[in-house]
Scaffold this motif. Structure first.
Motif, PDB file in Angstrom:
ATOM      1  N   MET A   1     -20.202   4.494   7.628  1.00 36.22           N
ATOM      2  CA  MET A   1     -19.363   3.294   7.513  1.00 36.22           C
ATOM      3  C   MET A   1     -18.336   3.449   6.391  1.00 36.22           C
ATOM      4  O   MET A   1     -17.168   3.101   6.538  1.00 36.22           O
ATOM      5  CB  MET A   1     -20.243   2.066   7.262  1.00 36.22           C
ATOM      6  N   ALA A   2     -18.789   3.984   5.230  1.00 31.91           N
ATOM      7  CA  ALA A   2     -17.889   4.179   4.105  1.00 31.91           C
ATOM      8  C   ALA A   2     -16.789   5.175   4.458  1.00 31.91           C
ATOM      9  O   ALA A   2     -15.618   4.990   4.100  1.00 31.91           O
ATOM     10  CB  ALA A   2     -18.662   4.661   2.880  1.00 31.91           C
ATOM     11  N   GLU A   3     -17.189   6.243   5.195  1.00 31.05           N
ATOM     12  CA  GLU A   3     -16.210   7.254   5.593  1.00 31.05           C
ATOM     13  C   GLU A   3     -15.170   6.663   6.550  1.00 31.05           C
ATOM     14  O   GLU A   3     -13.978   7.002   6.480  1.00 31.05           O
ATOM     15  CB  GLU A   3     -16.929   8.427   6.257  1.00 31.05           C
ATOM     16  N   LYS A   4     -15.625   5.769   7.422  1.00 35.10           N
ATOM     17  CA  LYS A   4     -14.712   5.128   8.358  1.00 35.10           C
ATOM     18  C   LYS A   4     -13.703   4.258   7.619  1.00 35.10           C
ATOM     19  O   LYS A   4     -12.503   4.251   7.949  1.00 35.10           O
ATOM     20  CB  LYS A   4     -15.507   4.285   9.363  1.00 35.10           C
ATOM     21  N   ARG A   5     -14.173   3.532   6.597  1.00 31.78           N
ATOM     22  CA  ARG A   5     -13.257   2.698   5.806  1.00 31.78           C
ATOM     23  C   ARG A   5     -12.230   3.567   5.082  1.00 31.78           C
ATOM     24  O   ARG A   5     -11.058   3.191   4.960  1.00 31.78           O
ATOM     25  CB  ARG A   5     -14.051   1.859   4.808  1.00 31.78           C
ATOM     26  N   GLN A   6     -12.679   4.722   4.612  1.00 29.17           N
ATOM     27  CA  GLN A   6     -11.759   5.616   3.928  1.00 29.17           C
ATOM     28  C   GLN A   6     -10.703   6.167   4.890  1.00 29.17           C
ATOM     29  O   GLN A   6      -9.545   6.311   4.521  1.00 29.17           O
ATOM     30  CB  GLN A   6     -12.526   6.755   3.276  1.00 29.17           C
ATOM     31  N   ASP A   7     -11.121   6.483   6.109  1.00 33.12           N
ATOM     32  CA  ASP A   7     -10.162   6.954   7.119  1.00 33.12           C
ATOM     33  C   ASP A   7      -9.114   5.883   7.403  1.00 33.12           C
ATOM     34  O   ASP A   7      -7.919   6.190   7.551  1.00 33.12           O
ATOM     35  CB  ASP A   7     -10.886   7.322   8.411  1.00 33.12           C
ATOM     36  N   ILE A   8      -9.565   4.646   7.504  1.00 31.31           N
ATOM     37  CA  ILE A   8      -8.636   3.537   7.734  1.00 31.31           C
ATOM     38  C   ILE A   8      -7.647   3.419   6.569  1.00 31.31           C
ATOM     39  O   ILE A   8      -6.442   3.242   6.772  1.00 31.31           O
ATOM     40  CB  ILE A   8      -9.402   2.214   7.928  1.00 31.31           C
ATOM     41  N   LEU A   9      -8.167   3.549   5.345  1.00 32.77           N
ATOM     42  CA  LEU A   9      -7.317   3.453   4.160  1.00 32.77           C
ATOM     43  C   LEU A   9      -6.294   4.591   4.132  1.00 32.77           C
ATOM     44  O   LEU A   9      -5.116   4.382   3.811  1.00 32.77           O
ATOM     45  CB  LEU A   9      -8.176   3.471   2.897  1.00 32.77           C
ATOM     46  N   ARG A  10      -6.735   5.797   4.485  1.00 35.69           N
ATOM     47  CA  ARG A  10      -5.806   6.930   4.522  1.00 35.69           C
ATOM     48  C   ARG A  10      -4.703   6.703   5.546  1.00 35.69           C
ATOM     49  O   ARG A  10      -3.530   7.015   5.292  1.00 35.69           O
ATOM     50  CB  ARG A  10      -6.566   8.215   4.859  1.00 35.69           C
ATOM     51  N   LYS A  11      -5.060   6.170   6.699  1.00 40.80           N
ATOM     52  CA  LYS A  11      -4.059   5.877   7.723  1.00 40.80           C
ATOM     53  C   LYS A  11      -3.092   4.792   7.251  1.00 40.80           C
ATOM     54  O   LYS A  11      -1.886   4.876   7.495  1.00 40.80           O
ATOM     55  CB  LYS A  11      -4.739   5.449   9.025  1.00 40.80           C
ATOM     56  N   MET A  12      -3.627   3.789   6.554  1.00 44.74           N
ATOM     57  CA  MET A  12      -2.766   2.727   6.030  1.00 44.74           C
ATOM     58  C   MET A  12      -1.770   3.289   5.019  1.00 44.74           C
ATOM     59  O   MET A  12      -0.597   2.896   5.008  1.00 44.74           O
ATOM     60  CB  MET A  12      -3.629   1.639   5.381  1.00 44.74           C
ATOM     61  N   ILE A  13      -2.239   4.220   4.184  1.00 44.43           N
ATOM     62  CA  ILE A  13      -1.345   4.854   3.212  1.00 44.43           C
ATOM     63  C   ILE A  13      -0.236   5.612   3.934  1.00 44.43           C
ATOM     64  O   ILE A  13       0.944   5.528   3.564  1.00 44.43           O
ATOM     65  CB  ILE A  13      -2.140   5.799   2.287  1.00 44.43           C
ATOM     66  N   THR A  14      -0.618   6.354   4.991  1.00 43.16           N
ATOM     67  CA  THR A  14       0.367   7.119   5.761  1.00 43.16           C
ATOM     68  C   THR A  14       1.384   6.199   6.412  1.00 43.16           C
ATOM     69  O   THR A  14       2.594   6.461   6.370  1.00 43.16           O
ATOM     70  CB  THR A  14      -0.329   7.968   6.831  1.00 43.16           C
ATOM     71  N   TYR A  15       0.921   5.099   7.024  1.00 40.56           N
ATOM     72  CA  TYR A  15       1.832   4.161   7.684  1.00 40.56           C
ATOM     73  C   TYR A  15       2.767   3.502   6.671  1.00 40.56           C
ATOM     74  O   TYR A  15       3.975   3.338   6.930  1.00 40.56           O
ATOM     75  CB  TYR A  15       1.034   3.085   8.437  1.00 40.56           C
ATOM     76  N   PHE A  16       2.211   3.128   5.537  1.00 46.12           N
ATOM     77  CA  PHE A  16       3.033   2.472   4.521  1.00 46.12           C
ATOM     78  C   PHE A  16       4.082   3.452   3.984  1.00 46.12           C
ATOM     79  O   PHE A  16       5.238   3.091   3.776  1.00 46.12           O
ATOM     80  CB  PHE A  16       2.159   1.954   3.379  1.00 46.12           C
ATOM     81  N   PHE A  17       3.670   4.693   3.783  1.00 44.48           N
ATOM     82  CA  PHE A  17       4.604   5.709   3.302  1.00 44.48           C
ATOM     83  C   PHE A  17       5.710   5.943   4.324  1.00 44.48           C
ATOM     84  O   PHE A  17       6.882   6.126   3.950  1.00 44.48           O
ATOM     85  CB  PHE A  17       3.855   7.009   3.020  1.00 44.48           C
ATOM     86  N   THR A  18       5.359   5.956   5.598  1.00 49.05           N
ATOM     87  CA  THR A  18       6.377   6.124   6.645  1.00 49.05           C
ATOM     88  C   THR A  18       7.389   4.991   6.580  1.00 49.05           C
ATOM     89  O   THR A  18       8.609   5.214   6.685  1.00 49.05           O
ATOM     90  CB  THR A  18       5.723   6.158   8.031  1.00 49.05           C
ATOM     91  N   GLY A  19       6.893   3.769   6.379  1.00 53.07           N
ATOM     92  CA  GLY A  19       7.790   2.618   6.262  1.00 53.07           C
ATOM     93  C   GLY A  19       8.682   2.716   5.036  1.00 53.07           C
ATOM     94  O   GLY A  19       9.888   2.430   5.100  1.00 53.07           O
ATOM     95  N   VAL A  20       8.111   3.145   3.906  1.00 54.10           N
ATOM     96  CA  VAL A  20       8.888   3.282   2.668  1.00 54.10           C
ATOM     97  C   VAL A  20       9.961   4.349   2.834  1.00 54.10           C
ATOM     98  O   VAL A  20      11.125   4.142   2.463  1.00 54.10           O
ATOM     99  CB  VAL A  20       7.955   3.627   1.482  1.00 54.10           C
ATOM    100  N   SER A  21       9.587   5.511   3.391  1.00 53.47           N
ATOM    101  CA  SER A  21      10.559   6.595   3.542  1.00 53.47           C
ATOM    102  C   SER A  21      11.668   6.218   4.515  1.00 53.47           C
ATOM    103  O   SER A  21      12.833   6.577   4.315  1.00 53.47           O
ATOM    104  CB  SER A  21       9.864   7.884   4.004  1.00 53.47           C
ATOM    105  N   PHE A  22      11.332   5.466   5.589  1.00 56.40           N
ATOM    106  CA  PHE A  22      12.357   4.999   6.520  1.00 56.40           C
ATOM    107  C   PHE A  22      13.309   4.031   5.827  1.00 56.40           C
ATOM    108  O   PHE A  22      14.538   4.104   5.994  1.00 56.40           O
ATOM    109  CB  PHE A  22      11.714   4.327   7.728  1.00 56.40           C
ATOM    110  N   PHE A  23      12.753   3.132   5.031  1.00 60.24           N
ATOM    111  CA  PHE A  23      13.585   2.178   4.291  1.00 60.24           C
ATOM    112  C   PHE A  23      14.522   2.912   3.328  1.00 60.24           C
ATOM    113  O   PHE A  23      15.717   2.596   3.238  1.00 60.24           O
ATOM    114  CB  PHE A  23      12.699   1.201   3.520  1.00 60.24           C
ATOM    115  N   LEU A  24      13.997   3.922   2.619  1.00 59.14           N
ATOM    116  CA  LEU A  24      14.825   4.684   1.686  1.00 59.14           C
ATOM    117  C   LEU A  24      15.928   5.434   2.419  1.00 59.14           C
ATOM    118  O   LEU A  24      17.052   5.553   1.906  1.00 59.14           O
ATOM    119  CB  LEU A  24      13.962   5.660   0.889  1.00 59.14           C
ATOM    120  N   LEU A  25      15.622   5.926   3.616  1.00 64.21           N
ATOM    121  CA  LEU A  25      16.637   6.613   4.418  1.00 64.21           C
ATOM    122  C   LEU A  25      17.741   5.642   4.815  1.00 64.21           C
ATOM    123  O   LEU A  25      18.936   5.966   4.701  1.00 64.21           O
ATOM    124  CB  LEU A  25      15.991   7.227   5.655  1.00 64.21           C
TER     125      LEU A  25
END
Length: 496
Positions: free
Chosen positions: A1-25
């Motif tokens: 369960m803890a590992e699953k939450r971490q995977d979700i958090l990693r994906k959220m970081i990736t999605y947020f970073f994609t949004g930030v980099s698109f905004f900066l572009l």
């Protein structure tokens, strides 16, 4: 369960970073603040020409991605590194010769402060208000004692720091994706605008990348894997604590490192994240205690006159310069510290911070922060031309560089390079196939700077510390991610 939450958090970081980099572009396409940093305005023609040139270059890089990697893979790496670093040295010495300046602003204070410390054994009163620059002054004073306390010596050491940082950019990229990608990233860094134009300016902006790249390099083994050994974590934590002494904004990297340890270390080893916290706090306490008891500064006056952290939060919301430095807030803080306690000053800062935010309202804050982000992220010169205009040794040269028609080409080079860089970072975000500790550290650093400089006092030159990781992500975006990463292409060349 803890590992699953971490995977979700990693994906959220990736999605947020994609949004930030698109905004900066997007904001780099629409806006350009290099001209504004020297008191000029960019014409629509300038914006269109540079945008088309950047788009054409990006097309070529993507279209001929694999042939470019193959060509770089066939070049003898050691020879290419030596040649590129020699070119970098020549470019920076040319900048030093043509664009040298008489030290002023904070740069001048740390140079003069180092001289004063060597000669008198004490720090200037400037450090009573800005003790954040004591560590860099110690570094310069040490260099002055070991070699010679001359400006040219400090500038040569500054060039050495930049060149060594460029070599470490190559090493990190080479470990992650092979020698071809390492050479590509090194090539980008050699001709990167701020690394050339900041050669005459000895300050934390150009010294900090070295303090960040050394621990980043230590964290990666020769196969590009994250090193999890306790000794490495302790050593890297200590080096990050020195980063924090050098430049307070680098707290972003410390926090990013903590999150990486929490996300990627297994089971009970996640407790290792406490080590950076403990080491950073110990180093800070020991350093401050050493300064206070050394007699080089009046500890009572330091306690009274030192600007609180809240000052930079308040100044980051000032409406006159969109969160950049303003003497209005500096003078207000200085005046309050003379008559009121630090607690009262901090409360006054927080009250003014809230007032400025609430007065603007929702739409006002959106407009304000958009303007602030534009000032920070769309200046391809990274404020270099402005600081070179302050007391230049050869005024005519910098005058030609900042006036038409030559300024069109100088600013054009900076803007084209900035768009290509940010587009590469955006490609990197889109092509991330898996969560990797080192790449996540880079991603979190970008997110951290993005969010931190919304709250904090800002300036485009503050991003120079982040640029090595932007360059590596850019290289990975164009050449190291996707179906055939640079390391795979390099391996195929060697097999063939």
């Amino acid at each position: 369960m803890a590992e699953k939450r971490q995977d979700i958090l990693r994906k959220m970081i990736t999605y947020f970073f994609t949004g930030v980099s698109f905004f900066l572009l997007v904001i780099n396409i629409v806006y350009t603040r290099g001209y504004q940093s020297i008191g000029m305005s960019a014409s629509l023609l300038f914006k269109l020409i540079t945008l088309l040139a950047a788009a054409a270059t990006i097309y070529v890089l993507i279209k001929f991605r694999e042939p470019i990697v193959i060509v770089f893979g066939r070049i003898p790496a050691k020879l290419a590194v030596a040649v590129l670093l020699c070119i970098s040295i020549l470019l920076q010495f040319a900048a030093l010769s043509l664009l040298n300046v008489t030290p002023s602003w904070d740069y001048g204070w740390v140079i003069n402060g180092a001289h004063h410390l060597i000669e008198k054994g004490r720090l200037l009163d400037y450090y009573l208000r800005y003790p954040n620059n004591i560590f860099v002054t110690f570094v310069l004073a040490l260099i002055g004692k070991l070699l010679m306390p001359k400006l040219i010596i400090y500038q040569v050491c500054n060039i050495f720091a930049i060149v060594f940082s460029q070599y470490l950019i190559y090493r990190v990229a080479e470990k992650l994706a092979g020698a071809a990608l390492g050479l590509i990233c090194l090539l980008i860094s050699v001709f990167f605008f701020p690394y050339i134009f900041y050669a005459p300016i000895v300050y934390t902006d150009t010294l900090s990348p070295l303090f960040l790249l050394i621990p980043a390099n230590l964290l990666i083994d020769r196969n590009g894997q994250f090193r999890r050994h306790l000794t490495v974590i302790v050593l890297v934590s200590f080096l990050f604590s020195l980063c924090l002494l050098l430049k307070g904004t680098l707290i972003v990297f410390v926090v990013a490192y903590l999150l990486v340890l929490l996300l990627f270390l297994p089971r009970w080893r996640k407790l290792y994240y406490l080590l950076p916290v403990i080491i950073v706090m110990l180093v800070q306490i020991l350093f401050n205690q050493g300064v206070n008891t050394s007699g080089i500064i009046n500890r009572n006056e330091l306690a009274q006159q030192r600007f609180p952290v809240t000052h930079w939060l308040m100044m980051g919301q000032n409406p006159w310069t969109y969160g950049k430095h303003t003497m209005h807030d500096v003078n207000w803080t200085r005046t309050m510290l003379k008559t009121e306690s630090r607690e009262q000053v901090e409360q006054a800062h927080l009250k003014e911070f809230r007032r400025r935010v609430l007065t603007r309202g929702w739409f006002g804050n959106i407009r304000f922060n958009l303007e602030k982000l534009n000032e920070t992220w769309t200046d391809g010169t990274y404020y270099a031309l402005f600081v070179l205009k302050r007391q230049p040794v050869r005024p005519n040269i910098i005058k030609h560089l900042t006036e038409n028609p030559l300024v069109f080409f100088v600013q054009g080079y900076a803007r084209i390079q900035s768009i290509i860089l940010i587009f590469g970072v955006f490609l990197f975000a889109l092509r991330m196939k898996k969560s990797d500790p080192i790449l996540t550290l880079f991603v979190l650093a970008v997110i951290g700077f993005f969010l931190f400089l919304i709250l904090w006092e800002t300036r485009s030159r503050y991003l120079v510390s982040l640029t090595p990781f932007l360059i590596i992500m850019c290289g990975l975006g164009y050449f190291g991610q996707g179906s055939r990463p640079a390391r795979q292409v390099a391996d195929e060349i060697e097999i063939g």
